[in-house]
Design an enzyme around this catalytic site. Sequence first.
Site, PDB file in Angstrom:
ATOM      1  N   LYS B 115      44.757  38.573  34.848  1.00 22.78           N
ATOM      2  CA  LYS B 115      43.498  38.815  34.140  1.00 22.78           C
ATOM      3  C   LYS B 115      43.703  39.546  32.817  1.00 22.78           C
ATOM      4  CE  LYS B 115      41.793  36.616  37.465  1.00 22.78           C
ATOM      5  NZ  LYS B 115      41.684  35.170  37.257  1.00 22.78           N
ATOM      6  N   HIS B 207      25.824  36.274  36.101  1.00 24.59           N
ATOM      7  CA  HIS B 207      27.127  35.629  36.177  1.00 24.59           C
ATOM      8  C   HIS B 207      26.877  34.149  35.882  1.00 24.59           C
ATOM      9  CE1 HIS B 207      31.163  35.133  38.293  1.00 24.59           C
ATOM     10  NE2 HIS B 207      30.801  33.946  37.845  1.00 24.59           N
ATOM     11  N   HIS B 234      30.016  40.103  46.023  1.00 27.31           N
ATOM     12  CA  HIS B 234      30.631  39.476  44.855  1.00 27.31           C
ATOM     13  C   HIS B 234      30.989  38.016  45.102  1.00 27.31           C
ATOM     14  CE1 HIS B 234      30.740  43.352  42.969  1.00 27.31           C
ATOM     15  NE2 HIS B 234      31.523  43.846  43.905  1.00 27.31           N
ATOM     16  N   GLU B 287      36.680  35.489  33.539  1.00 30.26           N
ATOM     17  CA  GLU B 287      37.941  34.883  33.973  1.00 30.26           C
ATOM     18  C   GLU B 287      37.825  33.374  33.882  1.00 30.26           C
ATOM     19  OE1 GLU B 287      38.097  36.624  37.964  1.00 30.26           O
ATOM     20  OE2 GLU B 287      37.690  34.668  38.832  1.00 30.26           O
ATOM     21  N   ARG B 291      40.836  25.225  38.284  1.00 31.45           N
ATOM     22  CA  ARG B 291      40.760  24.292  39.415  1.00 31.45           C
ATOM     23  C   ARG B 291      39.335  23.777  39.533  1.00 31.45           C
ATOM     24  NH1 ARG B 291      37.589  27.673  42.347  1.00 31.45           N
ATOM     25  NH2 ARG B 291      38.101  29.873  42.220  1.00 31.45           N
ATOM     26  N   ARG B 337      24.952  27.543  49.755  1.00 34.18           N
ATOM     27  CA  ARG B 337      26.158  27.582  50.584  1.00 34.18           C
ATOM     28  C   ARG B 337      25.792  28.046  51.988  1.00 34.18           C
ATOM     29  NH1 ARG B 337      31.194  30.047  47.208  1.00 34.18           N
ATOM     30  NH2 ARG B 337      30.700  29.214  45.152  1.00 34.18           N
TER      31      ARG B 337
END
Lengths: 70, 445
Positions: B115, B207, B234, B287, B291, B337
């Site tokens: 990071k 976010h 998180h 970040e 993928r 989810r």
Amino acid sequence: MKQVAATMAGTVIQVLVQAGDQVNDGQDVIVLESMKMEVPVQAQAAGKVVEVKVNIGDFVNDGDIIVELE
Amino acid sequence: MRKVLIANRGEIARRIIRTCKMKGVATVAVYSDADKDLPYVREADEAVHIGPPPVPHSYLNVEAIIAAAKSTNADAIHPGYGLLSENEAFARRVGEEGIVFIGPAPKVIGQMGDKLTARHIMQAAGVPVVPGCEAPVETPDEAAEMAATIGYPVMLKASAGGGGIGMQICRDEQEVRQAYQSAKGRAKAYFGNDAMYVEKYVERPHHIEVQIAADEHGEVIHLLERECSIQRRHQKVLEESPSPFLDQATREELCQAAVLAAKAVGYTGVGTVEFIVDKNKNFYFLEMNTRLQVEHPVTEEMTGLDLVAMQLEIAKGNPLGVAQEDVKALRHAIELRVYAEDPSTFLPSPGTIALYQPPVQEFVRIDDGVEAGTQVTPFYDPMIAKVIVSGATREEAVQRAKEAIEKFLITGIKTNIPFLQEVLADERFRAGEYTTWFVQERVSK
């Protein structure tokens, strides 16, 4: 006799107390791991540990008794 | 590319198989003892057993996975997400074996996985980063000094961390000093690298991430954003796109910053640039995930594009085939989810699924990895299914999500379905006014 029960199903990865230890209300007694998460299990009352019923590597189910307190 | 081995499990293995089938590419599944009866193992053209349930012995077992690829003559490996997907050494090894790694160059994975290095590269490229330190803080004193310079509250982070793991909010010097040693210890244990750094903590942040795609011919495009602020511990629970928080000007700037970020590292493949956005719509690089992302179906349902198909084409060396101006938010999409966990404590709930009945409804897509009788084991991630809905408007999508999740029947294990219902019924969610603090603010109410 007071008891500490598992709060989720998982594998015991740490045992933090042994028979004869005095534990406080809210103290971590074992650490469980399940689904990539480590979850400490706390004593819900103060007391002297009579028996730790699990070993590292054991699989426990939600609600299983893991520690007996006096 | 005739045969792809999928170095993953569950819903994502199944989702990759689906596109491979459509494209006439054969598939090889790998599985541990715990997963031998899962649907993805049956649905792949071939399946290879790679070891016992714990991930170090199976899904992280590089030798077993390479051997499986060789024995089945697979000419490419798709790593999915998690597990080995962001492992530089694995990607390099795959290439050395003459097998195509479906993802960016190993070096890029390494740079973005660290990071602090990622921060440096982005800063140099002109992508805004959260105010913070340039080099690791080596002692509690250095951490405290750095925190004082940045101003409290700060976030203490592991350089090798990510995905919400290995970070802690500190509101004063005492907290920094207390957190430093234990956080460093955890970073060593989890990531094998205990370099720590300090960043400004953005209060009540959003976010928001941007999907990008880049081919080997230098073409880089963005596929718009995903709003991922509904999180517990998180970790994301619900994602939607377009973000109800962004205005068109900010959206355009954010997406351009993501393209700049991808170009700065010479990215190839599909990837995600994550940003923290404050209440004044200032955004900062957080970040880059090198993928396919768990929530990629949100982008697929919004744009009508197939990201796995894009991955295959890029890995073959073909041009993107989609121009920036052709990428449009055709619909509003939401992903829920479904986790095998207690809906109020969020603690894992492994067990055997008795009844399993996903909703069957127009504009409702189910990406799942389980069925009736599946044993959800404690060895892997608790996510068992994703419900992806779309609508002409956000309102329609939210309403449809509500109907779909109400009809989703799972018995035998606890799931977070009741929690998802509460989120969808929440007034602030319905108004599109929420930050990453949404879940904890609800709990404390």
